[in-house]
Every structure is written in structure tokens, then in C-alpha cells.
Enzyme design. Sequence first.
Site, mmCIF file in Angstrom:
data_model
loop_
_atom_site.group_PDB
_atom_site.id
_atom_site.type_symbol
_atom_site.label_atom_id
_atom_site.label_comp_id
_atom_site.label_asym_id
_atom_site.label_seq_id
_atom_site.Cartn_x
_atom_site.Cartn_y
_atom_site.Cartn_z
ATOM 1 N N GLU A 36 67.991 15.477 -71.398
ATOM 2 C CA GLU A 36 66.827 14.668 -71.064
ATOM 3 C C GLU A 36 65.584 15.364 -71.610
ATOM 4 O OE1 GLU A 36 65.965 15.374 -66.641
ATOM 5 O OE2 GLU A 36 68.085 15.812 -66.812
ATOM 6 N N CYS B 74 67.401 -5.361 -102.065
ATOM 7 C CA CYS B 74 68.045 -6.579 -102.557
ATOM 8 C C CYS B 74 67.046 -7.693 -102.842
ATOM 9 C CB CYS B 74 69.071 -7.073 -101.538
ATOM 10 S SG CYS B 74 68.325 -7.713 -100.036
ATOM 11 N N LYS C 16 62.240 17.476 -71.873
ATOM 12 C CA LYS C 16 61.538 18.490 -71.091
ATOM 13 C C LYS C 16 60.080 18.060 -71.065
ATOM 14 C CE LYS C 16 61.122 23.392 -70.261
ATOM 15 N NZ LYS C 16 59.679 23.471 -69.998
ATOM 16 N N GLU D 47 44.472 -10.479 -58.919
ATOM 17 C CA GLU D 47 45.325 -10.870 -57.807
ATOM 18 C C GLU D 47 45.694 -9.631 -56.975
ATOM 19 O OE1 GLU D 47 47.615 -14.035 -56.007
ATOM 20 O OE2 GLU D 47 45.836 -13.892 -57.267
ATOM 21 N N ASP E 282 56.313 17.931 -70.522
ATOM 22 C CA ASP E 282 55.301 18.976 -70.513
ATOM 23 C C ASP E 282 54.181 18.578 -69.566
ATOM 24 O OD1 ASP E 282 54.044 21.279 -71.118
ATOM 25 O OD2 ASP E 282 53.352 20.680 -73.101
ATOM 26 N N LYS F 167 64.056 24.182 -76.707
ATOM 27 C CA LYS F 167 62.686 23.887 -77.107
ATOM 28 C C LYS F 167 62.638 23.581 -78.585
ATOM 29 C CE LYS F 167 60.162 25.927 -73.429
ATOM 30 N NZ LYS F 167 58.990 26.667 -73.045
ATOM 31 N N TYR G 226 63.149 13.914 -62.068
ATOM 32 C CA TYR G 226 64.442 14.191 -62.708
ATOM 33 C C TYR G 226 65.379 15.052 -61.868
ATOM 34 C CZ TYR G 226 61.434 18.129 -63.835
ATOM 35 O OH TYR G 226 60.544 19.155 -63.746
ATOM 36 N N CYS H 288 66.028 -6.098 -93.138
ATOM 37 C CA CYS H 288 66.513 -6.973 -94.213
ATOM 38 C C CYS H 288 67.614 -7.838 -93.622
ATOM 39 C CB CYS H 288 67.061 -6.143 -95.375
ATOM 40 S SG CYS H 288 68.185 -7.070 -96.446
ATOM 41 N N CYS I 114 73.243 -7.264 -98.722
ATOM 42 C CA CYS I 114 72.317 -6.295 -99.305
ATOM 43 C C CYS I 114 73.089 -5.026 -99.692
ATOM 44 C CB CYS I 114 71.247 -5.967 -98.267
ATOM 45 S SG CYS I 114 70.121 -4.688 -98.781
ATOM 46 N N SER J 228 62.669 28.246 -62.693
ATOM 47 C CA SER J 228 62.288 28.159 -64.084
ATOM 48 C C SER J 228 63.567 27.875 -64.881
ATOM 49 C CB SER J 228 61.659 29.505 -64.385
ATOM 50 O OG SER J 228 61.369 29.661 -65.674
ATOM 51 N N LEU J 229 63.468 27.715 -66.176
ATOM 52 C CA LEU J 229 64.663 27.458 -66.984
ATOM 53 C C LEU J 229 64.756 28.491 -68.102
ATOM 54 C CD1 LEU J 229 64.373 23.594 -67.553
ATOM 55 C CD2 LEU J 229 66.122 24.738 -66.207
ATOM 56 N N ASP K 35 44.022 -6.806 -56.776
ATOM 57 C CA ASP K 35 42.838 -6.338 -56.057
ATOM 58 C C ASP K 35 42.577 -7.172 -54.807
ATOM 59 O OD1 ASP K 35 42.545 -4.432 -57.966
ATOM 60 O OD2 ASP K 35 40.993 -5.490 -59.094
ATOM 61 N N CYS L 75 62.932 -7.112 -99.160
ATOM 62 C CA CYS L 75 63.738 -5.896 -99.067
ATOM 63 C C CYS L 75 63.721 -5.158 -100.400
ATOM 64 C CB CYS L 75 65.164 -6.267 -98.685
ATOM 65 S SG CYS L 75 66.318 -4.892 -98.851
ATOM 66 N N GLU M 264 57.702 15.924 -62.811
ATOM 67 C CA GLU M 264 56.431 16.377 -63.366
ATOM 68 C C GLU M 264 55.368 15.300 -63.174
ATOM 69 O OE1 GLU M 264 56.384 19.396 -65.804
ATOM 70 O OE2 GLU M 264 58.127 19.651 -64.502
HETATM 71 P P1 AMP Z 1 59.633 26.818 -67.943
HETATM 72 O O1 AMP Z 1 58.420 26.592 -67.089
HETATM 73 O O2 AMP Z 1 59.386 26.841 -69.406
HETATM 74 O O3 AMP Z 1 60.513 27.924 -67.443
HETATM 75 O O4 AMP Z 1 60.518 25.510 -67.765
HETATM 76 C C1 AMP Z 1 60.983 25.146 -66.527
HETATM 77 C C2 AMP Z 1 60.250 23.950 -66.044
HETATM 78 O O5 AMP Z 1 60.434 22.863 -66.903
HETATM 79 C C3 AMP Z 1 60.759 23.452 -64.748
HETATM 80 O O6 AMP Z 1 60.259 24.173 -63.675
HETATM 81 C C4 AMP Z 1 60.238 22.057 -64.725
HETATM 82 O O7 AMP Z 1 58.955 22.039 -64.164
HETATM 83 C C5 AMP Z 1 60.047 21.707 -66.198
HETATM 84 N N1 AMP Z 1 60.798 20.540 -66.639
HETATM 85 C C6 AMP Z 1 60.299 19.568 -67.409
HETATM 86 N N2 AMP Z 1 61.192 18.616 -67.643
HETATM 87 C C7 AMP Z 1 62.308 18.957 -66.977
HETATM 88 C C8 AMP Z 1 63.586 18.355 -66.810
HETATM 89 N N3 AMP Z 1 63.894 17.199 -67.396
HETATM 90 N N4 AMP Z 1 64.484 18.997 -66.051
HETATM 91 C C9 AMP Z 1 64.194 20.172 -65.460
HETATM 92 N N5 AMP Z 1 63.001 20.788 -65.573
HETATM 93 C C10 AMP Z 1 62.065 20.195 -66.325
HETATM 94 ZN ZN ZN Z 2 68.267 -5.921 -98.518
#
Ligand code: AMP
Ligand code: ZN
Length: 707
Positions: free
Chosen positions: A119, A418, A121, A41, A123, A317, A229, A433, A438, A88-89, A43, A415, A177
Site C-alpha cells: 500500500e 494505424c 506510504k 443543501e 507522507d 522508499k 490503514y 485506438c 491496429c 516506526s518502520l 449547509d 492513431c 495519517e
Molecule cells: P518512518 O516514520 O519513516 O519510520 O515510517 C513509519 C511511519 O510511516 C509509520 O509510523 C506511519 O506513520 C507511516 N505510514 C504511512 N503510510 C503507512 C502505511 N500504509 N502503513 C503503515 N505505516 C504508514
Molecule cells: Zn491504431
Amino acid sequence: MEQPVQSLAEAKKRAEFLRAELERHNRLYYVEAKPEISDREFDRLMRELQDLEAAHPELATPDSPTQRVGGAPIEGFQQVKHAVPMMSLDNTYSVEEMREFDARVRKALGVESVDYVIEPKVDGVSISLRYEHGVLKVAATRGDGKTGDDITANAKTIRAIPLRIPTDAAVLEVRGEAYLGKAAFAKMNAEREKAGEALFANPRNATAGSLKQLDPKVVAGRPLSAVLYATGALEGVEFETQADVLRGLAKLGFPVAKLWWECRGIEEVVARAEELQRREGELEYEMDGAVVKVNRLALWRQLGTTAKAPRFAMAYKYSHEQAQTVLRAITLQVGRTGVLTPVAELEPVELAGSTISRATLHNEDEIKRKDIRVGDTVIIEKAGEVIPAVVAVVAEKRPWGTKPFDLSAHAGGKCPACGGGIVRDPEAAAWRCENLDCPAQIRGRIEHFTARKAMNIDGFGEAIVESLTTERTVQEAADEGLFGVRTETKVLPPAVRDVADLYALTAEAIELRRPNRVADGKAPSMVLARKLAAAIEASKGSELWRLLHGLGIPNVGEGLARTLAQELGSLDSLMAADAEALAKVRDIGEIVARSVVEFFANPRNRAVIEKLRKAGVRFDRVEKVAAGADRDGYFFGKRVVITGTLEKFTREQAQEELRKRGATVAETVGKTTNIVVAGAEAGSKLEKAQKLGIPILDEAEFLNKLG
Ligand code: AMP
Ligand code: ZN
């Protein structure tokens, strides 16, 4: 299909309709995972739009879903300057350093406690999306933080990224990300292998490689997704807290992390960090830790940044120390809610400085996903303070004759604690259970009730809880007649079947069941038993939130228990409230409201509560609404927000004065705020209060009202 000839106006209207529909279905499919129509649908609608745009090229727009298939290849990437740098963090692997981070933040702000958001992180690869008047204009990579690559054409092929959002804001930059989901990555690599192409090392490399493609059509063929985020430059839109940002982005149709929490203070953050790691399997993307951010954005400005990273955020981390060992058996533990949790029983192995013989397997779905079988050599991993987990199987070492794991079959359909029936709870990906009597569930409920963050009754170890909740055979000195001491064997029924039974325990009854009573061979000393009995007695006067948390109402953790206690004031008013009224309480959503109402509607729970009442457990002790507070006083029962700088008080002193008078001090101005105290240089909170028509006191009036 032959299209009837349409006027341009008609075609334009139809195209607009199709675009909106396609984007809506796109969002349902890629962001909410709740498709309403079939792929066919979808498509068909897409084809119709493509045909329309082909017939009337003047109708094509840059935000049309037809663009998602990828435009013409490009020569190279233009550079984009980020209006707000992408930073960066700072990061750490230790809980101790998280606490130090918190201490720094509190010191800089001069406050006792700070609210945070935690929240995942993600990757993936950082991206920034710029929307102007709701239309995606530019997508860029982070680059060196100041300037990145313009990847707009590629980003448009990512279905999870909306091309248009429902906002009038002149500028809304959204950051997050791009990633390849775990499953999508595995599938993509499998296909590449079949086709004899080079494999990607990991999802992040694959994502980065995809975004750098010069041909958007190639990118369109890769199952990239995204999660957002944060915001960058903003014009015509504002957020107050990080939580507002996440909620706001979700509302606009952006995919946001499905696990994140607002936390009161750093200890809650630490607990959630652990939970997040435990639940990593629920996320479709790879995560390499948690990000902790001060919740209030106004405080971000106050805290500022270093050259490299903000001072208001920290990446926590997860360090991954691993070891290999043999999975000897899988046992099933039954928790207080009846959930059967599989536990790995391992050949003992050294890991991160301790000997590990048990590890978590999370749940049945995880075991199946990783195909973990009894007898396998497995990789276990320990990260920070978290309990070790089995993360993978060493496939080459699988012995002959192993069987795939099936929880229900493993448990023999019942279970293990029990012998009662078990049912599958699809929502929790778990078997449960169903027997409320229990013994394992009862034990779990007692442990939860007495825990430090609930009624905080000292001295309740696993062993004593076990012996109080099970039948006990004890040897009693019967008399010292003619034959000297004669012992008699007695069978004692369980002393505790529900949390209220704790209050009927005497020191003697406890002593009789003390676990090491027989083993230590000492004469009963009663010291421990008396201590425990006294602790139980003292807990009757606990604050209401402790009781609420201790009762174990589904979905009501410590934080919400505190809120409910503050807002409702007593257990009786909470029990009298209906779901509709509860859902109006700050922070309480419909799910929680319903779960509270259901809990109190259950006759068993009501019976326990009546027993608690009879035993003299206080139902109405609410923090800081001190006994001395004048119920007729100006501030009593009011929600007050303090903003700006006061001359005669520190923030804490002002809060303390208010609490003494029975007020609740809140951080945010909202519809439920009763009074705002505004000192010098009050900012957005004051404006908001004015807008909402909330009474505002300046410092002189505040002093006056304090009396
Ligand atoms: P790093 O590159 O290890 O310095 O980590 C910083 C990077 O983590 C930021 O530039 C974001 O790209 C990334 N990142 C991933 N998840 C989050 C998040 N929930 N909040 C902020 N940065 C995040
Ligand atoms: Zn039980």
C-alpha cells in the site's frame, strides 16, 4: 425561518435524523467523492441542526457534526498513552533488500511463500483514533510512539474522519495519517501568499502545524483529510488479514488508500511497487514509498517486533535521483489495449549511472497538470528500478512560443500506428485506438502472450515480433540456372495477426522473417528459427493460468488468472460460466466477472480461442492437479486449509500431499473451504471452521484419508 414549536422528544428525533444525514453526506463528499446534495443543501441541514442544538443544549452530543466547526481553544495538549504502541518502520530503497526481507520472513515462518499487502506510504502525520461503541472518543498523535498529544478537538474538524461508525465493538482504534491533499496544499499556500502570511514548506509540515493548533476553529478552516490503514487496540472486533483491515475500515466509512494490492510472494510485491509509483499521480496525497506488510495478522504475532519496528513490515522508499534536460519531443506509443501512451524524447542526460533519452509522462492528465510542453527544460527522476519519469518543468527555462500539450491534437486525431480513429476513455484518463487490427495492438498482444509470466515462449524480442506482424520485403534466391544466383524480391504478408497465428508458424517461415537476416549477411542457419518454433510448440502444453493471463482479458492479471484456472479447471468451463457464477469465485469481484464474460462473448476472441484449440493448445492443464490424481479420491477438487502444527509433516509436505491428490490448498477458512486439517494448537481458523460447520480432520484422520 420560523421553526414550529417542537416537543423535546420530536426535537431529539429530528436531531438524530439530521446527524445521521449530515454524516452520511459528509462521507459521500469527503470519503467517497460522490456527493448527492449541493453544498447549499448541506449547509441548510447543518444550520437546522445547529439551531436545534442551540434551542435545546441538552441535545448536543460530542459526536454531532456541528462539532466539526471546532470547539473552544485549549491551553495545551493532554497526553494520551497508546494502548498498543505506534511503531516506526524499517525501510529500504532497494529491491534486493526487499527480497532479503522476504527471505527473513519466510525463514522465520518456515514457509516457501508469503502473501503480502502493499500500500502507499502516506507522507502525512500519524494519528490514532479511538472509537468506543462506534463513537469517536480520542484522537492522538504518535508522539514518541508510547505517548502522544490528545488532538481530539482538532481531529473532529477533519471531515474525512467519521465521528461515529456503524459498529458495536467496545473499542476500535484506527490508525493512519492526516494529510493535506496536493491541490488543497497548493490552494492554501496561494491564499497565504495573497494574505502575506508565511508559506508552508510542504504538505506534511502544514499538516503537522495544523494539528498542533490550539484553536480548533483554525484547524477547521484548513482542508485536512485523512487516510487510515491499521488498527490499534481492539475489543469486540477482529481481523484476520491486513487486506481484511483495509476492506473492513472502508466498510465502516473510513477513507482508505485507493491503491493497494494483495500479493502472492515478493516478486508480485516488486511489480506492484513499480505500478504504485507509476500511478502516484492518482493519489491526492504525497507518498514517499510503499509499505509492504505480511498479510496474515496471525503471522505478525509469530514474527514479532524489534525494539523499534515490526518484523512483518517494511517500507520500500522510492529514491529520487533527479536530472534536468530538454524535452525534444513527445511521441505516442500504442499498447496492446490500444491506449496511447505519451513518451518523452529527451536530450540524453546522465542519471543514476545511465544515459537517459526517454522517460514516461504517464498520461495526458498528468502532462496537463504539470503543464509539460515540448521544448521545456524538465526535471526527470528515477527511483529504484522504475523507468525514469518527467516530474516537473523548470518554468524559468521555458522558451518562447511553446504550446500547452493536447494529446488528440498532437496525434492529429488519429492513431500514430494505424491511422485509425481515437477515442477518449474517461475511466483510464487515456486516449485509445479503436482499431482492433491496429498493428501496434497486435504486437502488444503477442508480446503479452509470449511473456515470461504468460505463455513463457523464449526468444520473442521486440524485433522478431515486429517482423512477424508486419509486411516484409525479402530477397530470395530464386534459382541457380544459367546466370548463377538470381534474387527475387517478394512481399510477404504479416505472418501473425493474432496470438493463435503463432502456432501456424514453421521454422522456415520464421527464418524468412528473421530481422537481422539481411544485415548479418550470413547464410540462413535456421538455428534460431528452429529454437523459436520448438518453444512455440512446447508452449501448447502450458498451464491454464498462463494461457488465461496471456489472452489479455481486461482486469485479469497473473494472480486472478491463477485463481480462475484453479477454480474453474478449464478454459471451456470458464467460457461457460456467467457473471453471477464467476462473482462467487474467491477473489473475483463483479467488475472482473463482467470483464471475463464480455471478453468471451466477443466473437473475435472466440475465433482466436477456437484457432488455439485446433492448433492443439491445452485448455485444461491446472497446476498440481497431477495427472495421477484419483478423481474419486477424498481430496480431489477440494479446497483444503491446514492449521496448527502437524507432527508427521511439515506444512509444505502436507500441502504437497494434498496437491498431488488434486486439492487446492488455501490460507483462509471461508465459505468455500471444503476441509480443514487441524494439527496441534490450531487457533482461530479451527474456530471459524467449527462455526461454519466445515469438516475438520485431525492428524490421524488426515493420515488415514491420505491412505
Ligand atoms: P518512518 O516514520 O519513516 O519510520 O515510517 C513509519 C511511519 O510511516 C509509520 O509510523 C506511519 O506513520 C507511516 N505510514 C504511512 N503510510 C503507512 C502505511 N500504509 N502503513 C503503515 N505505516 C504508514
Ligand atoms: Zn491504431
